[in-house]
Design an enzyme around this catalytic site. Structure first.
Site, PDB file in Angstrom:
ATOM      1  N   SER A 156       0.894  -1.290   0.160  1.00  0.00           N
ATOM      2  CA  SER A 156       0.077   0.042  -0.088  1.00  0.00           C
ATOM      3  C   SER A 156       0.991   1.112   0.011  1.00  0.00           C
ATOM      4  O   SER A 156       1.892   1.168   0.653  1.00  0.00           O
ATOM      5  CB  SER A 156      -0.919  -0.038   1.320  1.00  0.00           C
ATOM      6  N   GLY A 163       1.135  11.420   4.559  1.00  0.00           N
ATOM      7  CA  GLY A 163      -0.015  11.556   5.188  1.00  0.00           C
ATOM      8  C   GLY A 163      -1.210  11.050   4.385  1.00  0.00           C
ATOM      9  O   GLY A 163      -2.311  11.772   4.503  1.00  0.00           O
ATOM     10  N   ASN A 170      -6.646  -1.190   1.634  1.00  0.00           N
ATOM     11  CA  ASN A 170      -6.152  -0.731   2.540  1.00  0.00           C
ATOM     12  C   ASN A 170      -6.853   0.612   3.169  1.00  0.00           C
ATOM     13  O   ASN A 170      -7.116   1.395   2.535  1.00  0.00           O
ATOM     14  CB  ASN A 170      -4.778  -0.286   2.397  1.00  0.00           C
ATOM     15  N   CYS A 197      -0.136   3.592  10.728  1.00  0.00           N
ATOM     16  CA  CYS A 197       0.660   4.707   9.966  1.00  0.00           C
ATOM     17  C   CYS A 197       1.177   5.596  11.013  1.00  0.00           C
ATOM     18  O   CYS A 197       0.206   6.199  11.679  1.00  0.00           O
ATOM     19  CB  CYS A 197      -0.364   5.250   8.756  1.00  0.00           C
ATOM     20  N   ILE A 241       6.164  -5.523   8.304  1.00  0.00           N
ATOM     21  CA  ILE A 241       6.147  -4.550   9.390  1.00  0.00           C
ATOM     22  C   ILE A 241       5.769  -3.272   8.593  1.00  0.00           C
ATOM     23  O   ILE A 241       6.215  -3.178   7.320  1.00  0.00           O
ATOM     24  CB  ILE A 241       7.196  -4.400  10.247  1.00  0.00           C
ATOM     25  N   THR A 264       6.287   1.235   8.639  1.00  0.00           N
ATOM     26  CA  THR A 264       7.386   1.947   8.839  1.00  0.00           C
ATOM     27  C   THR A 264       7.679   1.986  10.170  1.00  0.00           C
ATOM     28  O   THR A 264       6.912   2.109  11.009  1.00  0.00           O
ATOM     29  CB  THR A 264       7.394   2.982   8.111  1.00  0.00           C
ATOM     30  N   GLY A 271      12.523   0.467   3.563  1.00  0.00           N
ATOM     31  CA  GLY A 271      13.777   0.186   2.799  1.00  0.00           C
ATOM     32  C   GLY A 271      14.783  -0.798   3.425  1.00  0.00           C
ATOM     33  O   GLY A 271      14.458  -1.226   4.464  1.00  0.00           O
ATOM     34  N   GLY A 316      11.475  -3.566   3.746  1.00  0.00           N
ATOM     35  CA  GLY A 316      12.785  -3.742   3.014  1.00  0.00           C
ATOM     36  C   GLY A 316      12.972  -4.828   2.053  1.00  0.00           C
ATOM     37  O   GLY A 316      14.262  -5.162   1.825  1.00  0.00           O
ATOM     38  N   GLY A 351       7.356  -2.658  -1.305  1.00  0.00           N
ATOM     39  CA  GLY A 351       7.213  -1.250  -1.315  1.00  0.00           C
ATOM     40  C   GLY A 351       8.201  -0.443  -1.816  1.00  0.00           C
ATOM     41  O   GLY A 351       8.245   0.091  -2.954  1.00  0.00           O
TER      42      GLY A 351
END
Length: 305
Positions: free
Chosen positions: A23, A74, A101, A131, A192, A194, A218, A245, A266
């Site tokens: 997402s 955001g 999502n 988030c 996970i 971020t 990452g 990552g 991602g």
């Protein structure tokens, strides 16, 4: 007939392969269709959806980091009604499994979106309770067992769709959050999201991001993600989707060995839009050299010392 079976099953939903666009990064896929058909991936987790349109945070909202990036976008999105009317019909024609999502400031927000999606043909819901870029809702719901339980319970009561909860790593014990949402009816967890991070411009002595902090993603977070996926997979009886990552087929295999049934890609897509296809091809190569027939066989087969 294909030589290798890449299909996986998550929460009763069959994916043609275990590689899902995460997402946010992939949006609704419209910017990638000139490069390759979305149907080549196992599925798409769409940009996080809220009840009303959101323009997101003011810039700067992205910053580079060693082996990764920070973002404070955001939850920019067109709102749930536009998604259902405009994006979903196209996605159903172009892609395989569609994961919606969803995010909100209150449990009622989540429930309202879930109700609207329950009458559509999306395949699965993913609750974004983690988030770190949302001042209300997001992080507040995802960092406690009480908050995570409440949102999951509220949504479970209004939808028949398979329900996956996306977990934040910004907690003391992620297994407790995972068990809490399992107890309230979640069919799967994804992790996970971020890690909370920060960069500072040493010339101006101000944070690079307008909102000061953002989500770190990452390759730098990969070992943390593998550890948490392994812990959660051994703590719950529901399916686990791993992310954080993943940059190669080897990373995807490692995440699946830790216990993930499927993986989400991602940040890798930002640096290489073809990353999902390369990972799928790499998985086939891994199966070939290891004499495997089904990729699902490796899930959770790590042998700890």
């Amino acid at each position: 007939m294909k030589k290798w079976d890449l299909t996986v099953n998550v929460a009763g939903v069959k994916f043609p392969n275990p590689v899902i666009a995460a997402s946010g990064v992939y949006g609704f896929g419209e910017y990638y269709t000139d490069l390759y058909p979305p149907s080549l991936m196992g599925g798409i987790s769409c940009k996080g959806l809220t009840i009303n349109k959101r323009v997101g945070n003011p810039p700067p909202r992205v910053a580079e980091t060693p082996a990764g990036m920070l973002n404070s976008v955001g939850l920019q999105n067109p709102g749930i009604d536009v998604f259902i009317k405009t994006h979903l019909p196209r996605l159903k024609k172009e892609a395989n499994v569609i994961i919606a999502n969803i995010a909100g400031d209150t449990p009622q927000d989540y429930a309202e979106i879930a109700c609207r999606l329950d009458e559509t043909d999306v395949d699965m819901l993913e609750l974004n309770i983690s988030c770190p870029n949302v001042k209300k809702g997001g992080a507040a719901w995802g960092i406690s067992t009480e908050g995570a339980s409440l949102v999951t319970k509220t949504v479970r009561a209004v939808t028949k769709k398979p329900l996956m909860v996306k977990l934040t790593p910004n907690v003391t014990d992620i297994t407790e959050i995972a068990k809490a949402v399992e107890n309230e009816g979640a069919d799967a967890v994804s992790l996970i999201n971020t890690l909370l991070g920060m960069r500072i411009d040493i010339k101006t002595r101000r944070p690079i991001l307008h909102r000061n902090v953002g989500g770190l993603s990452g390759p730098a977070v990969f070992p943390i993600a593998v550890r948490m996926v392994w812990q959660v997979a051994n703590a719950v009886n529901i399916d686990v989707v791993g992310m954080g990552g993943i940059n190669s087929a080897e990373d995807a295999v490692e995440m699946m060995l830790a216990g993930a049934k499927a993986v989400q890609i991602g940040t890798a897509i930002i640096s290489d839009p073809l990353a999902p296809l390369k990972i799928i091809g790499g998985l086939e190569h891994y199966m070939d050299i290891n004499g495997m027939k089904r990729i699902a066989e490796i899930s959770g087969t790590v042998r700890p010392h």
